[in-house]
Design an enzyme around this catalytic site. Structure first.
Site, PDB file in Angstrom:
ATOM      1  N   ASP A  16       0.835  -1.202   0.000  1.00 34.62           N
ATOM      2  CA  ASP A  16       0.000   0.000   0.000  1.00 34.62           C
ATOM      3  C   ASP A  16       0.873   1.256   0.000  1.00 34.62           C
ATOM      4  O   ASP A  16       1.959   1.258   0.576  1.00 34.62           O
ATOM      5  CB  ASP A  16      -0.898  -0.035   1.255  1.00 34.62           C
ATOM      6  CG  ASP A  16      -2.086   0.893   1.123  1.00 34.62           C
ATOM      7  OD1 ASP A  16      -2.286   1.478   0.038  1.00 34.62           O
ATOM      8  OD2 ASP A  16      -2.815   1.042   2.113  1.00 34.62           O
ATOM      9  N   HIS A  33       2.923   3.293  -8.963  1.00 32.41           N
ATOM     10  CA  HIS A  33       2.750   1.858  -9.230  1.00 32.41           C
ATOM     11  C   HIS A  33       3.987   1.298  -9.937  1.00 32.41           C
ATOM     12  O   HIS A  33       4.422   0.186  -9.669  1.00 32.41           O
ATOM     13  CB  HIS A  33       1.494   1.613 -10.070  1.00 32.41           C
ATOM     14  CG  HIS A  33       0.227   1.968  -9.343  1.00 32.41           C
ATOM     15  ND1 HIS A  33      -0.013   1.597  -8.038  1.00 32.41           N
ATOM     16  CD2 HIS A  33      -0.884   2.659  -9.738  1.00 32.41           C
ATOM     17  CE1 HIS A  33      -1.206   2.043  -7.650  1.00 32.41           C
ATOM     18  NE2 HIS A  33      -1.744   2.700  -8.665  1.00 32.41           N
ATOM     19  N   LEU A 127      10.831 -20.823  -3.670  1.00 29.48           N
ATOM     20  CA  LEU A 127       9.806 -19.863  -3.234  1.00 29.48           C
ATOM     21  C   LEU A 127       8.591 -20.002  -4.130  1.00 29.48           C
ATOM     22  O   LEU A 127       8.712 -20.060  -5.346  1.00 29.48           O
ATOM     23  CB  LEU A 127      10.371 -18.430  -3.363  1.00 29.48           C
ATOM     24  CG  LEU A 127       9.403 -17.292  -3.041  1.00 29.48           C
ATOM     25  CD1 LEU A 127       9.110 -17.244  -1.541  1.00 29.48           C
ATOM     26  CD2 LEU A 127       9.987 -15.941  -3.476  1.00 29.48           C
TER      27      LEU A 127
HETATM   28  C1  FPP Z   1      -2.026   0.121  -3.291  1.00 31.48           C
HETATM   29  O1  FPP Z   1      -1.492   1.415  -3.269  1.00 31.48           O
HETATM   30  C2  FPP Z   1      -1.409  -0.628  -4.370  1.00 31.48           C
HETATM   31  C3  FPP Z   1      -2.083  -1.242  -5.367  1.00 31.48           C
HETATM   32  C4  FPP Z   1      -3.566  -1.215  -5.467  1.00 31.48           C
HETATM   33  C5  FPP Z   1      -1.389  -1.930  -6.464  1.00 31.48           C
HETATM   34  C6  FPP Z   1      -0.153  -2.692  -6.131  1.00 31.48           C
HETATM   35  C7  FPP Z   1       0.635  -2.855  -7.372  1.00 31.48           C
HETATM   36  C8  FPP Z   1       1.967  -2.825  -7.501  1.00 31.48           C
HETATM   37  C9  FPP Z   1       2.856  -2.768  -6.339  1.00 31.48           C
HETATM   38  C10 FPP Z   1       2.648  -2.829  -8.824  1.00 31.48           C
HETATM   39  C11 FPP Z   1       2.376  -3.942  -9.757  1.00 31.48           C
HETATM   40  C12 FPP Z   1       2.484  -5.297  -9.148  1.00 31.48           C
HETATM   41  C13 FPP Z   1       3.290  -6.308  -9.595  1.00 31.48           C
HETATM   42  C14 FPP Z   1       3.199  -7.624  -8.951  1.00 31.48           C
HETATM   43  C15 FPP Z   1       4.264  -6.134 -10.676  1.00 31.48           C
HETATM   44  P1  FPP Z   1      -2.470   2.649  -3.534  1.00 31.48           P
HETATM   45  O2  FPP Z   1      -2.439   2.983  -4.967  1.00 31.48           O
HETATM   46  O3  FPP Z   1      -3.827   2.354  -2.999  1.00 31.48           O
HETATM   47  O4  FPP Z   1      -1.758   3.758  -2.694  1.00 31.48           O
HETATM   48  P2  FPP Z   1      -2.455   4.961  -1.896  1.00 31.48           P
HETATM   49  O5  FPP Z   1      -3.215   4.336  -0.758  1.00 31.48           O
HETATM   50  O6  FPP Z   1      -1.284   5.769  -1.441  1.00 31.48           O
HETATM   51  O7  FPP Z   1      -3.340   5.691  -2.856  1.00 31.48           O
END
Ligand code: FPP
Length: 246
Positions: A16, A33, A127
């Site tokens: 997150d 992201h 893993l």
């Molecule tokens: C939450 O942060 C994150 C996500 C919904 C997406 C997670 C994706 C990645 C880490 C990248 C792609 C994944 C892989 C496996 C290559 P948020 O956007 O909700 O953050 P915020 O709460 O600060 O808005």
């Protein structure tokens, strides 16, 4: 479902804070992201040396479809390029890739990338990397329950197998030992609900794009200092014979 201390760990990561990381730098959320995908690589690289044998990453929840179309499309693109680019690395490092969640709402190109990565890495012994995509813990439980038969008793282990099957995981995947959530938020957000019945929870302030091997090591260390009692008494009381007293 207590685990032996010698078994490898199953760690779940709620990644997150990508959006906040980007916004703090005046960048579009999607840039966060992209940096988040780099942090995924770091976590996967660090995991085996920390005794982690299953790593489940929450990459896209079933509720994330509510995000703007452009953000969804960037996330799906990052997943696809991760799978295409990392499958060779993962294969070389003994990492088995699997996707948990629904596949029927993903693009055919992404499904192909998933299937190719799963096939290419299927024997990885070090893993088991599970990417949770279009994933919902509640749906996995509902799917498992739908397969139950009134005339066939089902214990917790058997039901766990059903939950795993319902989300396309290896049925033998163990319950989760440790859930880490980054960015200071403290909730599970529909992640591994049945599997985390006795998971330890670690919440860190670090935003996901800044997360790395060192943060993962600290979280695992904090987990190892905790005493897991599974509803029993502390080990000192057990030694004194108090375990079964009222
Ligand atoms: C939450 O942060 C994150 C996500 C919904 C997406 C997670 C994706 C990645 C880490 C990248 C792609 C994944 C892989 C496996 C290559 P948020 O956007 O909700 O953050 P915020 O709460 O600060 O808005």
């Amino acid at each position: 479902m207590a685990r032996s201390p010698n078994e490898g760990l199953h760690v779940g990561l709620i990644m997150d804070g990508n959006g906040r990381w980007a916004q703090a730098r005046g960048l579009p959320r999607t840039e966060g992201h992209g940096r988040g995908a780099d942090a995924v690589r770091r976590a996967v690289e660090a995991a085996p040396a920390l005794g982690i044998t299953t790593l489940t990453l929450y990459a896209f929840s079933a509720d994330n479809w509510r995000r703007p179309a452009n953000e969804v499309s960037v996330l799906m693109g990052l997943l696809e390029s991760f799978l295409v680019r990392e499958r060779t690395n993962c294969r070389r490092r003994g990492v088995r890739i699997g996707l948990i969640g629904r596949r029927d709402r993903l693009s055919p190109a992404l499904v192909r990338a998933i299937e190719t990565a799963e096939l290419a890495t299927r024997d990885g012994p070090r893993l088991y990397l599970r990417l949770a995509v279009d994933y919902s813990g509640r749906s996995a439980i509902l799917g498992a329950a739908a397969g139950l038969r009134a005339d066939e008793p089902c214990d917790e282990r058997g039901f766990l197998r059903q939950v795993n099957r319902a989300c396309h995981s290896d049925p033998e995947t163990p319950p989760v030992d440790l859930i880490i959530r980054t960015s200071g938020e403290q909730r599970l957000s529909d992640f591994l609900l049945f599997e985390s019945a006795y998971a330890e929870l670690v919440f860190v302030e670090t935003l996901w794009p800044d997360f790395g091997g060192e943060e993962l090591r600290r979280a695992v260390e904090s987990f190892r200092r905790r005493e897991r009692r599974y509803g029993g008494l502390p080990s000192t009381s057990r030694r004194l014979g108090l375990q079964n007293s009222a």
